[in-house]
Design a protein around this motif. Structure first.
Motif, PDB file in Angstrom:
ATOM      1  N   GLN A  65      -1.156  11.893   0.131  1.00  0.00           N
ATOM      2  CA  GLN A  65      -0.178  10.837  -0.106  1.00  0.00           C
ATOM      3  C   GLN A  65      -0.463  10.116  -1.422  1.00  0.00           C
ATOM      4  OE1 GLN A  65      -0.884   8.585   3.488  1.00  0.00           O
ATOM      5  NE2 GLN A  65       0.901   9.474   4.480  1.00  0.00           N
ATOM      6  N   SER A  66       0.547  10.026  -2.287  1.00  0.00           N
ATOM      7  CA  SER A  66       0.407   9.250  -3.512  1.00  0.00           C
ATOM      8  C   SER A  66       0.655   7.789  -3.179  1.00  0.00           C
ATOM      9  CB  SER A  66       1.386   9.730  -4.576  1.00  0.00           C
ATOM     10  OG  SER A  66       2.716   9.580  -4.119  1.00  0.00           O
ATOM     11  N   CYS A  67       0.042   6.913  -3.942  1.00  0.00           N
ATOM     12  CA  CYS A  67       0.216   5.485  -3.654  1.00  0.00           C
ATOM     13  C   CYS A  67       0.011   4.680  -4.929  1.00  0.00           C
ATOM     14  CB  CYS A  67      -0.768   5.025  -2.574  1.00  0.00           C
ATOM     15  SG  CYS A  67      -2.512   5.108  -3.078  1.00  0.00           S
ATOM     16  N   ARG A  68       0.448   3.437  -4.885  1.00  0.00           N
ATOM     17  CA  ARG A  68       0.277   2.529  -6.012  1.00  0.00           C
ATOM     18  C   ARG A  68      -0.377   1.259  -5.499  1.00  0.00           C
ATOM     19  NH1 ARG A  68       2.598   4.751 -10.237  1.00  0.00           N
ATOM     20  NH2 ARG A  68       1.976   3.002 -11.509  1.00  0.00           N
ATOM     21  N   VAL A  69      -1.424   0.830  -6.200  1.00  0.00           N
ATOM     22  CA  VAL A  69      -2.107  -0.411  -5.841  1.00  0.00           C
ATOM     23  C   VAL A  69      -1.188  -1.591  -6.108  1.00  0.00           C
ATOM     24  CG1 VAL A  69      -4.101  -1.864  -6.326  1.00  0.00           C
ATOM     25  CG2 VAL A  69      -4.346   0.618  -6.303  1.00  0.00           C
ATOM     26  N   THR A  70      -0.562  -1.573  -7.290  1.00  0.00           N
ATOM     27  CA  THR A  70       0.482  -2.528  -7.637  1.00  0.00           C
ATOM     28  C   THR A  70       1.583  -1.734  -8.333  1.00  0.00           C
ATOM     29  OG1 THR A  70      -0.397  -3.057  -9.837  1.00  0.00           O
ATOM     30  CG2 THR A  70      -1.260  -4.341  -7.984  1.00  0.00           C
ATOM     31  N   SER A  71       2.632  -2.412  -8.727  1.00  0.00           N
ATOM     32  CA  SER A  71       3.721  -1.716  -9.423  1.00  0.00           C
ATOM     33  C   SER A  71       3.266  -1.113 -10.741  1.00  0.00           C
ATOM     34  CB  SER A  71       4.878  -2.688  -9.672  1.00  0.00           C
ATOM     35  OG  SER A  71       4.436  -3.789 -10.453  1.00  0.00           O
ATOM     36  N   ALA A  72       2.166  -1.647 -11.292  1.00  0.00           N
ATOM     37  CA  ALA A  72       1.699  -1.166 -12.593  1.00  0.00           C
ATOM     38  C   ALA A  72       0.411  -0.352 -12.508  1.00  0.00           C
ATOM     39  CB  ALA A  72       1.474  -2.359 -13.538  1.00  0.00           C
ATOM     40  N   ARG A  73      -0.167  -0.228 -11.306  1.00  0.00           N
ATOM     41  CA  ARG A  73      -1.456   0.453 -11.180  1.00  0.00           C
ATOM     42  C   ARG A  73      -1.375   1.538 -10.115  1.00  0.00           C
ATOM     43  NH1 ARG A  73      -5.895  -3.858  -9.910  1.00  0.00           N
ATOM     44  NH2 ARG A  73      -7.317  -2.244 -10.642  1.00  0.00           N
ATOM     45  N   GLU A  74      -1.707   2.747 -10.523  1.00  0.00           N
ATOM     46  CA  GLU A  74      -1.715   3.856  -9.583  1.00  0.00           C
ATOM     47  C   GLU A  74      -3.014   3.852  -8.788  1.00  0.00           C
ATOM     48  OE1 GLU A  74      -1.139   8.736  -9.520  1.00  0.00           O
ATOM     49  OE2 GLU A  74      -1.055   7.606 -11.405  1.00  0.00           O
ATOM     50  N   GLY A  75      -2.936   4.229  -7.541  1.00  0.00           N
ATOM     51  CA  GLY A  75      -4.118   4.270  -6.702  1.00  0.00           C
ATOM     52  C   GLY A  75      -4.263   5.603  -6.000  1.00  0.00           C
ATOM     53  N   THR A  76      -5.291   5.708  -5.186  1.00  0.00           N
ATOM     54  CA  THR A  76      -5.507   6.896  -4.361  1.00  0.00           C
ATOM     55  C   THR A  76      -6.157   6.451  -3.068  1.00  0.00           C
ATOM     56  OG1 THR A  76      -6.430   9.132  -4.353  1.00  0.00           O
ATOM     57  CG2 THR A  76      -7.797   7.398  -5.286  1.00  0.00           C
ATOM     58  N   ARG A  77      -6.311   7.369  -2.141  1.00  0.00           N
ATOM     59  CA  ARG A  77      -6.941   7.019  -0.874  1.00  0.00           C
ATOM     60  C   ARG A  77      -7.751   8.207  -0.370  1.00  0.00           C
ATOM     61  NH1 ARG A  77      -2.117   5.273   2.789  1.00  0.00           N
ATOM     62  NH2 ARG A  77      -3.814   4.900   4.278  1.00  0.00           N
ATOM     63  N   PHE A  78      -8.839   7.877   0.309  1.00  0.00           N
ATOM     64  CA  PHE A  78      -9.714   8.890   0.881  1.00  0.00           C
ATOM     65  C   PHE A  78      -9.916   8.598   2.365  1.00  0.00           C
ATOM     66  CE2 PHE A  78     -10.612   9.571  -3.516  1.00  0.00           C
ATOM     67  CZ  PHE A  78     -11.118  10.857  -3.637  1.00  0.00           C
ATOM     68  N   GLU A  79     -10.257   9.643   3.095  1.00  0.00           N
ATOM     69  CA  GLU A  79     -10.580   9.483   4.497  1.00  0.00           C
ATOM     70  C   GLU A  79     -11.780  10.359   4.834  1.00  0.00           C
ATOM     71  OE1 GLU A  79      -7.093  10.724   6.621  1.00  0.00           O
ATOM     72  OE2 GLU A  79      -7.701  12.845   6.617  1.00  0.00           O
ATOM     73  N   ARG A  80     -12.405  10.024   5.952  1.00  0.00           N
ATOM     74  CA  ARG A  80     -13.498  10.843   6.462  1.00  0.00           C
ATOM     75  C   ARG A  80     -13.297  10.991   7.963  1.00  0.00           C
ATOM     76  NH1 ARG A  80     -19.954  10.396   4.810  1.00  0.00           N
ATOM     77  NH2 ARG A  80     -20.221  12.664   4.781  1.00  0.00           N
ATOM     78  N   VAL A  81     -13.601  12.181   8.478  1.00  0.00           N
ATOM     79  CA  VAL A  81     -13.284  12.497   9.871  1.00  0.00           C
ATOM     80  C   VAL A  81     -14.550  12.846  10.637  1.00  0.00           C
ATOM     81  CG1 VAL A  81     -12.091  14.127  11.387  1.00  0.00           C
ATOM     82  CG2 VAL A  81     -10.953  13.275   9.315  1.00  0.00           C
ATOM     83  N   LEU A  82     -14.611  12.369  11.864  1.00  0.00           N
ATOM     84  CA  LEU A  82     -15.637  12.771  12.818  1.00  0.00           C
ATOM     85  C   LEU A  82     -14.922  13.354  14.032  1.00  0.00           C
ATOM     86  CD1 LEU A  82     -18.759  12.623  13.504  1.00  0.00           C
ATOM     87  CD2 LEU A  82     -18.159  10.612  14.875  1.00  0.00           C
ATOM     88  N   MET A  83     -15.111  14.642  14.268  1.00  0.00           N
ATOM     89  CA  MET A  83     -14.566  15.281  15.462  1.00  0.00           C
ATOM     90  C   MET A  83     -15.581  15.154  16.591  1.00  0.00           C
ATOM     91  SD  MET A  83     -11.505  16.390  14.883  1.00  0.00           S
ATOM     92  CE  MET A  83     -11.339  17.272  16.449  1.00  0.00           C
ATOM     93  N   VAL A  84     -15.087  14.828  17.770  1.00  0.00           N
ATOM     94  CA  VAL A  84     -15.951  14.692  18.942  1.00  0.00           C
ATOM     95  C   VAL A  84     -15.392  15.569  20.057  1.00  0.00           C
ATOM     96  CG1 VAL A  84     -16.833  13.131  20.707  1.00  0.00           C
ATOM     97  CG2 VAL A  84     -16.669  12.351  18.332  1.00  0.00           C
TER      98      VAL A  84
END
Length: 262
Positions: A73-92
């Motif tokens: 997923q692309s995202c923007r922190v603000t209207s003028a700043r591009e952002g990104t996101r990370f995740e980490r998974v634990l399967m149980v």
């Protein structure tokens, strides 16, 4: 004279405002996610998943830790700043019908500050919690006996490379995985190690190997029935002493993991 006092007063006021801004920048906690970076969020992801693992019953569950993954997923922190996101998974992996009780157990063990909530229905069980630092922790049943926990940074600025903690030893926790490879008489075509620091100290490790065979039947026969946690066509999870081991069929290969720690 009056004009000098006005100028001096204005200058003093400006210095005071600048001083307060600097103090706030150095010492105040962020009040919005866009004031933080991906690097600042990663320890919170680790703490959240480490807390989940620490809450598990080691005798009746098997876990697998992944690395950091950048979401599509692309995202923007603000209207003028591009952002990104990370995740980490634990399967149980747990025994069938233990999904709901396992989530309840985790909810009870998580820090009160997480304000964790659990929802149960006939077909699914979910957990949601606020891990702090604008990190959301989610968990839920994705299949019978399978629970997936995800810690998500949310949209932030990335100002540094995202890297896992460097393993202290590439051989840590390899023994249960190597035992499976020896039973199958197959070498590993690839090794990976994922690690995080546990909230109470120590570390959680997952060692993963890939073998060029989807046939795990011989390895399954060496596991005592009492040690088996989950047994399906494509997934076999069991306890091997302090470690939890999984065999997962993936097209023309077999993924073997061993997880222990915390």
């Amino acid at each position: 004279m009056k004009r000098r006092w006005i100028i001096a007063g204005t200058a003093a006021w400006a210095l005071a405002i600048a001083g307060l801004a600097y103090f706030s920048y150095r010492y105040d906690s962020p009040t919005a996610r866009d004031q933080t970076t991906i690097a600042e969020a990663l320890p919170t992801l680790d703490a959240a998943l480490g807390s989940v693992y620490s809450a598990l019953d080691p005798a009746s569950s098997v876990a697998v830790l992944s690395g950091y993954t950048r979401t599509d997923q692309s995202c923007r922190v603000t209207s003028a700043r591009e952002g990104t996101r990370f995740e980490r998974v634990l399967m149980v992996y747990v025994r069938s019908s233990d999904e709901g009780p396992t989530l309840d157990r985790i909810k009870a063990a998580l820090p009160a500050s997480y304000k964790a909530s659990v929802s149960h229905s006939v077909t699914t069980h979910t957990l949601s919690a606020d891990a702090g630092n604008f990190v959301l922790l989610r968990g839920g049943m994705v299949a019978p006996g399978q629970l997936r926990f995800t810690a998500d940074t949310g949209c932030r600025v990335q100002d540094a490379p995202v890297e896992e903690a460097t393993p202290q030893s590439q051989n840590a926790n390899r023994a249960p995985v190597q035992a499976v490879l020896d039973t199958l008489a197959k070498p590993a075509s690839e090794w990976r190690t994922h690690r995080l620091t546990c909230p109470a100290g120590g570390a959680l490790w997952t060692v993963e190997a890939k073998a060029a065979t989807p046939d795990d039947a011989k390895a399954r026969t060496t596991v005592p029935p009492s040690a088996v946690i989950l047994d399906s066509e494509k997934l076999f999870a069991y306890r091997a002493g302090a470690a939890g081991v999984t065999l997962r069929k993936d097209a023309d290969s077999l993924i073997i993991t061993s997880t222990a720690g915390c």
